[in-house]
Design a protein around this motif. Structure first.
Motif, short mmCIF file in Angstrom:
data_model
loop_
_atom_site.label_atom_id
_atom_site.label_comp_id
_atom_site.label_asym_id
_atom_site.label_seq_id
_atom_site.Cartn_x
_atom_site.Cartn_y
_atom_site.Cartn_z
N HIS A 180 14.14 6.67 -5.00
CA HIS A 180 14.83 6.57 -6.13
C HIS A 180 13.67 5.86 -7.22
CE1 HIS A 180 18.66 7.60 -4.78
NE2 HIS A 180 18.65 6.59 -3.77
N ARG A 181 13.94 6.16 -8.45
CA ARG A 181 13.03 5.69 -9.44
C ARG A 181 13.85 4.26 -10.02
NH1 ARG A 181 14.51 9.11 -13.46
NH2 ARG A 181 16.18 10.32 -11.99
N ALA A 210 19.88 4.19 -17.82
CA ALA A 210 19.99 4.34 -16.30
C ALA A 210 21.15 4.85 -15.71
CB ALA A 210 19.88 2.79 -15.87
N ARG A 236 6.94 4.56 -8.33
CA ARG A 236 8.69 4.69 -8.41
C ARG A 236 8.87 3.61 -9.27
NH1 ARG A 236 8.47 6.46 -2.97
NH2 ARG A 236 8.21 8.62 -2.72
N ARG A 289 18.02 7.00 -11.52
CA ARG A 289 17.28 5.98 -11.90
C ARG A 289 18.23 4.89 -11.78
NH1 ARG A 289 16.82 3.71 -17.08
NH2 ARG A 289 14.75 3.02 -17.91
#
Length: 231
Positions: free
Chosen positions: A31-32, A71, A58, A8
């Motif tokens: 990736h998020r 994060a 995403r 994240r």
């Protein structure tokens, strides 16, 4: 797609050209991504647009503080003006987190761009001093935002120079850099070298203006595999 586990990634300043470009490339790699902004509505609108471009949900948007909270990696992709106040305000969310500084302290006058003096030495070092528990790495200073946002642009010929004092953190950021460009990421040394990497961006801007191009960095004398992060 990335050959490494997805994570994240929060992009503070994610509605600006550099932030959106990095967010787009990282989301495309799997990736998020959470785009951060002072205005949550603006971040959500930018995230919706990027999700359409990526073709998958995403990318989300939030305030800078909400984006940085929880994060795995936080990218600082903001102008240097107001940098210290911004980082100070985000300090609780950045504590014990891997923070990637993409900030270039630049000034502009009638003679063109130039690097401005930073009391801490560089924006990256300033962030590290403001949030001592964070692990700060400098990277992505020299990638052109329009190319990051161009789905057809091939960035594999450009090198991403990564500096920091934590080897494991640098390796993690180098893996993200390979996901962004498809090319090489190079360990450029200690975090203090951000003092040279950040203002070098002014040189590229000057070259771009003079030759009407979008230049990047590529170092010679290295084997092609050097700097590539193994799968």
């Amino acid at each position: 797609m990335s050959t490494h586990p997805s994570c994240r990634v929060a992009v503070v300043g994610g509605t600006g050209p550099q932030g959106r470009g990095l967010g787009y490339r990282l989301a495309r790699a799997g990736h998020r991504v959470v785009l951060g902004s002072r205005d949550a509505g603006r971040a959500e609108a930018a995230a919706e647009e990027l999700s359409r471009q990526v073709g998958a949900a995403r990318v989300t948007g939030a305030t800078n503080l909400a984006a940085a909270t929880d994060a795995d990696v936080v990218l600082l992709a903001v102008p240097y003006d107001g940098h210290a106040d911004l980082v100070t305000g985000l300090a609780p969310a950045l504590a014990d987190t891997l923070v990637v500084s993409c900030v270039n302290p630049l000034g502009f006058d009638r003679h063109g761009p130039y690097g401005v003096a930073v009391l801490a030495g560089s924006a990256a070092e300033e962030a590290a001093a403001l949030v001592p528990s964070a692990t700060v790495v400098g990277a992505f200073h020299h990638l052109a935002a329009p190319l990051l946002l161009d789905p057809d642009a091939d960035l594999s010929h450009e090198d991403v120079l990564v500096c920091g004092d934590d080897v494991a953190a640098k390796e993690r950021v180098m893996a993200l850099a390979v996901d962004v460009t498809g090319g090489r990421a190079l360990d450029a040394g200690r975090l203090r070298l951000a003092r040279q990497l950040e203002p070098l961006t002014a040189v590229l801007i000057s070259v771009n203006k003079r030759y009407k191009t979008r230049s990047g960095l590529a170092l010679t004398g290295l084997a092609p595999a050097v700097g590539k992060v193994p799968a």
